[in-house]
Design a protein around this motif. Structure first.
Motif, PDB file in Angstrom:
ATOM      1  N   ASN A  21       0.827  -1.204   0.000  1.00  0.00           N
ATOM      2  CA  ASN A  21       0.000   0.000   0.000  1.00  0.00           C
ATOM      3  C   ASN A  21       0.865   1.260   0.000  1.00  0.00           C
ATOM      4  OD1 ASN A  21      -2.789   1.115   0.216  1.00  0.00           O
ATOM      5  ND2 ASN A  21      -1.912   2.029   2.066  1.00  0.00           N
ATOM      6  N   CYS A  25       0.637   4.109  -2.804  1.00  0.00           N
ATOM      7  CA  CYS A  25       0.360   5.513  -2.485  1.00  0.00           C
ATOM      8  C   CYS A  25       1.372   6.448  -3.142  1.00  0.00           C
ATOM      9  CB  CYS A  25       0.360   5.723  -0.977  1.00  0.00           C
ATOM     10  SG  CYS A  25      -1.090   5.035  -0.164  1.00  0.00           S
ATOM     11  N   ASN A  30      -1.593   6.552 -10.404  1.00  0.00           N
ATOM     12  CA  ASN A  30      -2.654   5.637 -10.005  1.00  0.00           C
ATOM     13  C   ASN A  30      -2.848   4.495 -10.994  1.00  0.00           C
ATOM     14  OD1 ASN A  30      -3.360   6.992  -7.601  1.00  0.00           O
ATOM     15  ND2 ASN A  30      -4.507   8.481  -8.787  1.00  0.00           N
ATOM     16  N   LYS A  36      -5.214  -0.899  -5.073  1.00  0.00           N
ATOM     17  CA  LYS A  36      -5.242  -0.024  -3.901  1.00  0.00           C
ATOM     18  C   LYS A  36      -6.647   0.023  -3.304  1.00  0.00           C
ATOM     19  CE  LYS A  36      -3.572   4.493  -2.430  1.00  0.00           C
ATOM     20  NZ  LYS A  36      -4.705   5.083  -1.791  1.00  0.00           N
ATOM     21  N   LYS A  47      -5.003   1.250   5.491  1.00  0.00           N
ATOM     22  CA  LYS A  47      -5.162   2.659   5.103  1.00  0.00           C
ATOM     23  C   LYS A  47      -5.162   3.554   6.333  1.00  0.00           C
ATOM     24  CE  LYS A  47      -8.234   5.903   2.857  1.00  0.00           C
ATOM     25  NZ  LYS A  47      -9.536   6.167   2.291  1.00  0.00           N
ATOM     26  N   TYR A  50      -1.665   3.911   7.825  1.00  0.00           N
ATOM     27  CA  TYR A  50      -0.821   4.737   6.962  1.00  0.00           C
ATOM     28  C   TYR A  50      -1.176   6.220   7.105  1.00  0.00           C
ATOM     29  CZ  TYR A  50       1.507   6.547   2.809  1.00  0.00           C
ATOM     30  OH  TYR A  50       2.288   7.271   1.947  1.00  0.00           O
ATOM     31  N   GLU A  51      -2.464   6.522   7.102  1.00  0.00           N
ATOM     32  CA  GLU A  51      -2.894   7.919   7.183  1.00  0.00           C
ATOM     33  C   GLU A  51      -2.641   8.528   8.562  1.00  0.00           C
ATOM     34  OE1 GLU A  51      -6.963   7.878   5.899  1.00  0.00           O
ATOM     35  OE2 GLU A  51      -6.394   7.857   3.780  1.00  0.00           O
TER      36      GLU A  51
END
Length: 66
Positions: A21, A25, A30, A36, A47, A50-51
């Motif tokens: 991932n 990113c 993309n 993804k 996700k 990661y965020e």
């Protein structure tokens, strides 16, 4: 091929999916948006980690973001 990718998400360890991932990113074009999206649906914690924490912090925590 896409069905194999879906199955592999289920069985793949968090660490491997997380690293994949991170790479996805970084993909500014993309090109792998399907993959993804599937990761985000099948493994939402990837996700979120990661965020909220970033790649470095998750690696520092040895891929155990909880």
């Amino acid at each position: 091929m896409e069905l194999d990718e879906l199955k592999s998400i289920e069985r793949t360890p968090f660490k491997d999916i997380f690293e994949e991932n991170v790479d996805l990113c970084k993909d500014t074009y993309n090109l792998n948006c399907f993959r993804k999206s599937r990761i985000e649906v099948e493994k939402p914690l990837v996700k979120e980690a990661y965020e909220k924490l970033g790649a470095g912090k998750v690696r520092e925590m040895k891929f155990n973001p909880v």
